[in-house]
Scaffold this active site. Structure first.
Site, PDB file in Angstrom:
ATOM      1  N   ASP A 248       0.825  -1.134  -0.058  1.00 43.68           N
ATOM      2  CA  ASP A 248       0.131  -0.008   0.106  1.00 43.68           C
ATOM      3  C   ASP A 248       0.972   1.297   0.023  1.00 43.68           C
ATOM      4  O   ASP A 248       0.656   2.315  -0.705  1.00 43.68           O
ATOM      5  CB  ASP A 248      -0.998  -0.015   1.414  1.00 43.68           C
ATOM      6  CG  ASP A 248      -1.737  -1.257   1.397  1.00 43.68           C
ATOM      7  OD1 ASP A 248      -2.443  -1.436   0.348  1.00 43.68           O
ATOM      8  OD2 ASP A 248      -1.409  -2.082   2.280  1.00 43.68           O
ATOM      9  N   HIS A 276      -4.487  -3.320   6.012  1.00 46.31           N
ATOM     10  CA  HIS A 276      -4.476  -3.614   4.492  1.00 46.31           C
ATOM     11  C   HIS A 276      -5.633  -4.056   4.112  1.00 46.31           C
ATOM     12  O   HIS A 276      -6.127  -5.170   3.791  1.00 46.31           O
ATOM     13  CB  HIS A 276      -3.344  -4.751   4.508  1.00 46.31           C
ATOM     14  CG  HIS A 276      -3.431  -5.204   2.859  1.00 46.31           C
ATOM     15  ND1 HIS A 276      -2.732  -4.393   2.026  1.00 46.31           N
ATOM     16  CD2 HIS A 276      -3.415  -6.305   2.268  1.00 46.31           C
ATOM     17  CE1 HIS A 276      -2.837  -4.876   1.059  1.00 46.31           C
ATOM     18  NE2 HIS A 276      -3.189  -6.163   0.845  1.00 46.31           N
TER      19      HIS A 276
END
Ligand SMILES: NC(=O)C1=CN([C@@H]2O[C@H](COP(=O)(O)OP(=O)(O)OC[C@H]3O[C@@H](n4cnc5c(N)ncnc54)[C@H](OP(=O)(O)O)[C@@H]3O)[C@@H](O)[C@H]2O)C=CC1
Ligand SMILES: O=C([O-])CC(=O)C(=O)O
Length: 401
Positions: A248, A276
């Site tokens: 990410d 996440h």
């Protein structure tokens, strides 16, 4: 070079007492269920054990003393790490376990680990690959490819299906093995299927891994799985468990770079807060572009607050729709980045994101969960939370949500 016929018994082999440990290891491995079918398939009935010919003098009946764990093919050869000139300056061997080793992410990661790009060109490694009965053949295939790659730093490869064997003495455990989501699913939908895997593996790590093992949980939902894993491993410091949010971070850096019209190496101080998942908060308040606050470089606040956040949050899902399966190569790269961030000192003024156990954090985040936060490392495998980060109402509200 002494030769052991793997179809004969120990009694028929002739070796010196000084060779017993290496030979018993070699011979016992030639009997293993892993190696035997492998050798048969190649019509190999001789196994070469690395002992010098001048050591072979008197016939002795060897006793199986120290027995090396399961090994694979060429990696069953014994060797002296200090024998060759180039290896004299090397560090001592470290053991790295990878679960889901026959899966897509591992197929990229293992070769990066073996090449030395993760732990360094002076760090020999042993790879311990965890699969299941259904993937055992595939694991053998992976091990064959590792053999054929001739990596100097890759000194041992073993494959197994029991985490209590595979995790023994490991200093790093990269837990990838878990079902991936398909189109239309959320990562949290995987918890019922995958959660149990991480409870079992936490117990196994607790029982047999090095007491300071570092654990990177990749299998989704990785934050919850990391929490499950650490709760099942009370003897391992909770601080040692990470949920991978580096992908990410990398995605966020790429998007900021694209919007600012700079190459992505200009983007630093990128924090991913939270899970996440699509609730994650990519932090543009603290991010910097060429050393300047991202908000001073990208003046489009609407884009930062809405589009940027959503693009990063949903990048994984969009990729699944396009490719039909979840990201693998970029995930492997981000695992490399995550480990390198722990084994090399963080550049002055910068930081990295990783999902870690909240236990006395300075940001007011709930305790006793795994949450992605900004961290720095001295390069010793450990990390500390970054204290001097900016918070405004927008960021605080997003994180709370
Ligand atoms: N944190 C992150 O940033 C990211 C996480 N992921 C996650 O990583 C995990 C692995 O992804 P990927 O390597 O692409 O997946 P693959 O399907 O290619 O491989 C996963 C491996 O997990 C094992 N596994 C364990 N339980 C199951 C199950 N119930 N169903 C299917 N496989 C199972 C399988 O090995 P065996 O048969 O040996 O058990 C399989 O080889 C997934 O959970 C995915 O969502 C993916 C991308 C990014
Ligand atoms: O989206 C998924 O399920 C795989 C993943 O975690 C990602 O690509 O970020």
């Amino acid at each position: 070079m002494a030769v052991a016929d793997f179809t004969t018994t120990y009694k028929e082999s002739i070796f010196l007492p000084s060779q017993l440990s290496s030979l018993s290891s070699c011979l016992s491995n030639t009997r293993s269920h892993v190696l035997k079918p492998y050798l048969r398939a190649r019509n190999v009935n001789k196994v070469y054990c690395s002992v010098a010919p001048n050591e072979v003098q008197t016939p002795v009946v060897p006793q199986p003393t120290s027995i090396k764990g399961e090994c694979y093919g060429v990696f069953c050869l014994t060797y002296d790490l200090k024998a060759a000139e180039e290896t004299k300056s090397w560090k001592s061997l470290i053991n790295i376990a990878v679960s889901g080793a026959a899966g897509m992410i591992s197929n990229h990661l293992l070769f990066k680990l073996a090449s030395g790009e993760v732990f360094g060109q002076d760090q020999p490694i042993a790879l311990k690959l965890l699969g299941s009965e259904r993937s055992f053949q595939a694991l053998e295939g992976v091990a064959m490819e590792l053999e054929d790659s001739l990596y100097p730093l890759l000194r041992e490869v073993s494959i197994g299906i029991d985490p209590y064997d595979v995790f023994r003495d490991v200093e790093w455990a990269i837990l990838i093995g878990a079902k991936p989501r398909g189109p239309g699913m959320e990562r949290a939908d995987l918890l019922d299927i995958n959660g149990q895997i991480f409870a079992e593996q936490g117990k196994a790590l607790n029982a047999v891994a090095s007491s300071n093992v570092k654990v990177i949980v990749v299998g989704n939902p990785c934050n919850t799985n990391a929490l499950i894993c650490l709760k099942n491993a009370p003897n391992i410091p909770a601080k040692n468990f990470h949920a991978l949010t580096r992908l990410d971070e990398n995605r966020a850096k790429c998007q900021l770079a694209l919007k600012a019209g700079v190459f992505y190496d200009k983007v630093s101080n990128m924090t991913i807060w939270g899970n996440h998942s699509t609730t994650q908060v990519p932090d543009f308040l603290n991010a910097r572009i060429s050393g300047f606050p991202a908000k001073d470089v990208i003046k489009d606040t609407k884009w930062l607050e809405n589009d940027f956040t959503e693009i990063v949050q949903k990048r994984g899902g969009v990729l699944i729709k396009k490719w039909g399966r979840s990201s693998a190569a970029s995930t492997a790269v981000s695992i490399v980045d995550a480990i390198r961030s722990l084994v090399t000192p963080t550049p002055e003024g910068d930081w990295f994101s990783t999902g870690v156990y909240t236990n006395g954090n300075p940001y007011g985040i709930a305790e006793d969960i795994v949450f992605s936060m900004p961290c720095r490392s001295d390069g010793d495998g450990d990390y500390e939370l970054v204290k001097d980060v900016l918070m405004d109402d927008f960021l605080r509200e997003r994180i709370k949500k």
